[in-house]
Motif scaffolding. Structure first.
Motif, PDB file in Angstrom:
ATOM      1  N   THR A   3       0.854  -1.179   0.000  1.00 52.68           N
ATOM      2  CA  THR A   3       0.000   0.000   0.000  1.00 52.68           C
ATOM      3  C   THR A   3       0.893   1.232   0.000  1.00 52.68           C
ATOM      4  OG1 THR A   3      -0.146   0.118   2.423  1.00 52.68           O
ATOM      5  CG2 THR A   3      -1.780  -1.241   1.281  1.00 52.68           C
ATOM      6  N   LEU A   4       0.635   2.158  -0.892  1.00 56.51           N
ATOM      7  CA  LEU A   4       1.532   3.284  -1.118  1.00 56.51           C
ATOM      8  C   LEU A   4       1.369   4.358  -0.053  1.00 56.51           C
ATOM      9  CD1 LEU A   4       1.084   3.604  -4.987  1.00 56.51           C
ATOM     10  CD2 LEU A   4       2.909   2.419  -3.740  1.00 56.51           C
ATOM     11  N   ILE A   5       2.481   4.768   0.517  1.00 55.57           N
ATOM     12  CA  ILE A   5       2.453   5.836   1.503  1.00 55.57           C
ATOM     13  C   ILE A   5       2.203   7.176   0.810  1.00 55.57           C
ATOM     14  CG2 ILE A   5       3.942   4.577   3.090  1.00 55.57           C
ATOM     15  CD1 ILE A   5       6.252   6.421   2.174  1.00 55.57           C
ATOM     16  N   ASN A   6       1.948   8.191   1.595  1.00 52.04           N
ATOM     17  CA  ASN A   6       1.538   9.496   1.073  1.00 52.04           C
ATOM     18  C   ASN A   6       2.742  10.307   0.590  1.00 52.04           C
ATOM     19  OD1 ASN A   6       0.063  11.738   0.385  1.00 52.04           O
ATOM     20  ND2 ASN A   6      -0.385  12.371   2.484  1.00 52.04           N
ATOM     21  N   HIS A   7       3.272   9.880  -0.556  1.00 48.57           N
ATOM     22  CA  HIS A   7       4.375  10.587  -1.209  1.00 48.57           C
ATOM     23  C   HIS A   7       4.162  10.462  -2.709  1.00 48.57           C
ATOM     24  CE1 HIS A   7       8.437  11.391  -2.755  1.00 48.57           C
ATOM     25  NE2 HIS A   7       8.546  12.170  -1.690  1.00 48.57           N
ATOM     26  N   PRO A   8       4.295  11.548  -3.475  1.00 44.18           N
ATOM     27  CA  PRO A   8       3.926  11.513  -4.897  1.00 44.18           C
ATOM     28  C   PRO A   8       4.741  10.555  -5.746  1.00 44.18           C
ATOM     29  CG  PRO A   8       5.029  13.585  -4.330  1.00 44.18           C
ATOM     30  CD  PRO A   8       4.691  12.897  -3.042  1.00 44.18           C
ATOM     31  N   ALA A   9       5.951  10.167  -5.287  1.00 41.18           N
ATOM     32  CA  ALA A   9       6.777   9.247  -6.065  1.00 41.18           C
ATOM     33  C   ALA A   9       6.767   7.835  -5.496  1.00 41.18           C
ATOM     34  CB  ALA A   9       8.218   9.762  -6.122  1.00 41.18           C
ATOM     35  N   ALA A  10       5.782   7.534  -4.651  1.00 44.41           N
ATOM     36  CA  ALA A  10       5.782   6.236  -3.970  1.00 44.41           C
ATOM     37  C   ALA A  10       5.547   5.072  -4.913  1.00 44.41           C
ATOM     38  CB  ALA A  10       4.730   6.225  -2.857  1.00 44.41           C
ATOM     39  N   GLY A  11       4.709   5.262  -5.952  1.00 41.91           N
ATOM     40  CA  GLY A  11       4.338   4.142  -6.812  1.00 41.91           C
ATOM     41  C   GLY A  11       4.497   4.460  -8.282  1.00 41.91           C
ATOM     42  N   SER A  12       4.091   3.502  -9.110  1.00 40.44           N
ATOM     43  CA  SER A  12       4.200   3.691 -10.563  1.00 40.44           C
ATOM     44  C   SER A  12       3.036   3.053 -11.312  1.00 40.44           C
ATOM     45  CB  SER A  12       5.526   3.113 -11.076  1.00 40.44           C
ATOM     46  OG  SER A  12       5.603   1.712 -10.846  1.00 40.44           O
ATOM     47  N   HIS A  13       1.908   2.891 -10.614  1.00 42.59           N
ATOM     48  CA  HIS A  13       0.730   2.301 -11.260  1.00 42.59           C
ATOM     49  C   HIS A  13      -0.507   2.933 -10.633  1.00 42.59           C
ATOM     50  CE1 HIS A  13      -2.146  -0.549 -12.839  1.00 42.59           C
ATOM     51  NE2 HIS A  13      -1.190  -1.197 -13.492  1.00 42.59           N
ATOM     52  N   PRO A  14      -1.453   3.398 -11.457  1.00 46.78           N
ATOM     53  CA  PRO A  14      -2.632   4.072 -10.893  1.00 46.78           C
ATOM     54  C   PRO A  14      -3.566   3.167 -10.122  1.00 46.78           C
ATOM     55  CG  PRO A  14      -2.890   3.753 -13.262  1.00 46.78           C
ATOM     56  CD  PRO A  14      -1.475   3.369 -12.932  1.00 46.78           C
ATOM     57  N   ASP A  15      -3.413   1.853 -10.262  1.00 49.87           N
ATOM     58  CA  ASP A  15      -4.322   0.918  -9.604  1.00 49.87           C
ATOM     59  C   ASP A  15      -3.693   0.195  -8.428  1.00 49.87           C
ATOM     60  OD1 ASP A  15      -6.175   1.693 -11.496  1.00 49.87           O
ATOM     61  OD2 ASP A  15      -5.783  -0.002 -12.821  1.00 49.87           O
ATOM     62  N   TRP A  16      -2.511   0.652  -8.002  1.00 55.25           N
ATOM     63  CA  TRP A  16      -1.970   0.152  -6.741  1.00 55.25           C
ATOM     64  C   TRP A  16      -2.648   0.901  -5.605  1.00 55.25           C
ATOM     65  CZ3 TRP A  16       4.001   0.438  -7.988  1.00 55.25           C
ATOM     66  CH2 TRP A  16       4.321  -0.571  -8.896  1.00 55.25           C
ATOM     67  N   ILE A  26      -5.417  -9.156   9.758  1.00 54.49           N
ATOM     68  CA  ILE A  26      -4.871  -8.538   8.551  1.00 54.49           C
ATOM     69  C   ILE A  26      -4.012  -7.339   8.908  1.00 54.49           C
ATOM     70  CG2 ILE A  26      -6.989  -7.168   8.229  1.00 54.49           C
ATOM     71  CD1 ILE A  26      -6.501  -7.394   5.167  1.00 54.49           C
ATOM     72  N   ILE A  27      -2.874  -7.209   8.216  1.00 53.00           N
ATOM     73  CA  ILE A  27      -2.005  -6.052   8.370  1.00 53.00           C
ATOM     74  C   ILE A  27      -1.651  -5.523   6.979  1.00 53.00           C
ATOM     75  CG2 ILE A  27      -1.070  -6.932  10.534  1.00 53.00           C
ATOM     76  CD1 ILE A  27       1.510  -7.643   9.082  1.00 53.00           C
ATOM     77  N   PRO A  28      -1.512  -4.192   6.833  1.00 56.20           N
ATOM     78  CA  PRO A  28      -1.113  -3.650   5.533  1.00 56.20           C
ATOM     79  C   PRO A  28       0.407  -3.614   5.415  1.00 56.20           C
ATOM     80  CG  PRO A  28      -1.535  -1.839   7.012  1.00 56.20           C
ATOM     81  CD  PRO A  28      -1.770  -3.111   7.815  1.00 56.20           C
ATOM     82  N   GLN A  29       0.880  -3.694   4.189  1.00 59.62           N
ATOM     83  CA  GLN A  29       2.300  -3.511   3.929  1.00 59.62           C
ATOM     84  C   GLN A  29       2.524  -2.091   3.412  1.00 59.62           C
ATOM     85  OE1 GLN A  29       4.520  -4.973   0.382  1.00 59.62           O
ATOM     86  NE2 GLN A  29       5.506  -6.364   1.835  1.00 59.62           N
ATOM     87  N   LEU A  30       3.341  -1.312   4.114  1.00 59.05           N
ATOM     88  CA  LEU A  30       3.625   0.063   3.727  1.00 59.05           C
ATOM     89  C   LEU A  30       4.774   0.071   2.727  1.00 59.05           C
ATOM     90  CD1 LEU A  30       3.428   1.889   7.186  1.00 59.05           C
ATOM     91  CD2 LEU A  30       1.575   1.112   5.689  1.00 59.05           C
ATOM     92  N   TRP A  31       4.597   0.843   1.619  1.00 65.42           N
ATOM     93  CA  TRP A  31       5.456   0.646   0.445  1.00 65.42           C
ATOM     94  C   TRP A  31       5.823   1.966  -0.197  1.00 65.42           C
ATOM     95  CZ3 TRP A  31       3.394  -1.624  -4.760  1.00 65.42           C
ATOM     96  CH2 TRP A  31       4.443  -2.174  -5.525  1.00 65.42           C
ATOM     97  N   HIS A  32       7.084   2.095  -0.580  1.00 65.81           N
ATOM     98  CA  HIS A  32       7.572   3.148  -1.475  1.00 65.81           C
ATOM     99  C   HIS A  32       8.602   2.487  -2.375  1.00 65.81           C
ATOM    100  CE1 HIS A  32       9.309   6.772  -3.136  1.00 65.81           C
ATOM    101  NE2 HIS A  32       8.589   7.558  -2.354  1.00 65.81           N
ATOM    102  N   ILE A  33       8.443   2.637  -3.690  1.00 64.41           N
ATOM    103  CA  ILE A  33       9.296   1.879  -4.604  1.00 64.41           C
ATOM    104  C   ILE A  33      10.603   2.583  -4.942  1.00 64.41           C
ATOM    105  CG2 ILE A  33       7.254   0.771  -5.573  1.00 64.41           C
ATOM    106  CD1 ILE A  33       7.750   2.356  -8.159  1.00 64.41           C
ATOM    107  N   GLY A  34      10.733   3.859  -4.591  1.00 68.78           N
ATOM    108  CA  GLY A  34      11.993   4.552  -4.819  1.00 68.78           C
ATOM    109  C   GLY A  34      12.408   4.577  -6.274  1.00 68.78           C
TER     110      GLY A  34
END
Length: 372
Positions: free
Chosen positions: A66-79, A105-113
């Protein structure tokens, strides 16, 4: 075969507790990116997808990244995001569905860098970020992250942790594996910094440790924090952050001190020893060195490793897990994460428990195209 498996599998179905969380068994659904959340918002289909695993006996579900609140965290609009009112409402419904089915259930916090390419959605105007601006192959793509950028990303992780707790998740996992942002700080090939966030192995752990510490402050004591890490990186499968147990101990100590409760140790094949001279895998060594509980993962329930199967365009047959059971009985690790086998067959845990091995559904790449 089925009767033998049931005799050995008793450890897999024993309860397990960590912090405020008690699990009914040792089976974990591994995080797997699915891209079925339009504009970052998980819908009823995502809730049903996770609910099916819970109602069929998975002890702990770790969500897709799950993408954290940073504009460069992900690269897909449906993540999916772990921020924003709509996304958080969607996750609230997922949590409710899983809890009503008796699951955790636990979420995985993610930033792809730097795994993000210039121009990628959902924010094509935003450039990727990384410790030194280097791609995994060593190409200079952007400038190194500034101190203010580092602080903003750490704050975003903490915000994601607070959101997870507020929504009723049972803990959280921080994605520090596979060559994504946190791992880029850990790896000397992508971290060439000479400030406090770079240098030797211990100094390269500073960013990861500060992320963990910020998340711990956000959620307080007792709320489980899992840290997922790997030696290998996407496209670089023979890489090792630690070449020996002493180096691994140095890598893990700052993370433990910062507040990690459990380590999720990602390998391609769980049965392979991590270092010469010992049969212990990465999860086994991590538990031995830190004293913390660990999750093992890597082609569990398949007849070959997933990466090779995908690269060859084929699937993997569901197979027995007798060796896994024996190692779990010996307390080499504490929990077992199941990925593609569980993606293809939502009833995998129930079938294993009931000895219905002939009914296990083999994994094929086509399983990625739908939320079964």
């Amino acid at each position: 075969m089925e009767g033998i498996l049931l005799d050995i599998s008793s450890a897999l179905f024993q309860p397990f507790s960590i912090g405020s969380l008690t699990l009914p068994n040792r089976i974990v659904m591994a995080p797997m990116t699915r891209a079925f959340s339009p504009d970052g918002v998980p819908g009823p289909n995502v809730a049903a997808y996770y609910r099916r695993r819970a109602e069929n006996g998975v002890g702990l579900i770790v969500t897709e990244g799950t993408l954290i609140n940073h504009p460069a965290a992900g690269s897909h609009p449906d993540w999916p995001n772990i921020h924003g009112e709509d996304a958080l409402q969607g996750w609230s419904k997922v949590v409710d569905a899983v809890h009503k089915a008796g699951g955790r259930i636990i979420p995985q916090l993610w930033h792809i860098g730097m795994m993000r390419n210039i121009g990628d959605p959902p924010n094509p105007e935003v450039r990727p970020i990384g410790p030194s601006g280097l791609s995994l192959s060593g190409v200079q793509v952007t400038e190194p992250m500034s101190d203010s950028e580092i602080s903003a990303v750490i704050d975003a992780y903490a915000q994601g942790a607070a959101n997870a707790q507020r929504l009723g998740f049972d803990g959280l996992e921080i994605h520090g594996a596979h060559g994504y942002l946190i791992d880029q700080f850990l790896w000397e090939n992508t971290n060439r910094r000479t400030d406090r966030y770079g240098g030797d192995l211990v100094r390269r752990t500073r960013f990861a440790a500060e992320v963990v510490a910020a998340c711990r402050r956000a959620v307080g004591p007792g709320f489980p924090i899992v840290f997922r890490f790997s030696q290998w990186k996407t496209g670089h499968y023979t890489v090792k952050l630690a070449e020996n147990p002493d180096q691994l101990a140095k890598l893990l100590a700052p993370l433990t001190d910062a507040g990690v409760d459990m380590f999720h140790c990602s390998t391609r094949r769980y049965w392979e020893p991590e270092f010469e001279g010992s049969p212990l895998n990465l999860a086994g060594w991590t538990k031995k060195l830190t004293g913390k509980p660990t999750i093992t993962v890597g082609s569990v329930g398949l007849d070959g490793d997933v990466v090779s199967s995908l690269s060859e365009g084929k699937g993997a047959q569901a197979t027995h897990i007798q060796l896994l059971m024996e190692r779990l009985e010996n307390e080499e690790f504490d929990l077992v994460a199941v990925g593609r086998a569980l993606l293809a067959d939502p009833e995998w845990a129930a079938k294993i428990r009931e000895g219905r091995l002939s009914e296990l559904i083999p994994y094929t790449p086509e399983a990625l195209n739908t939320l079964v």
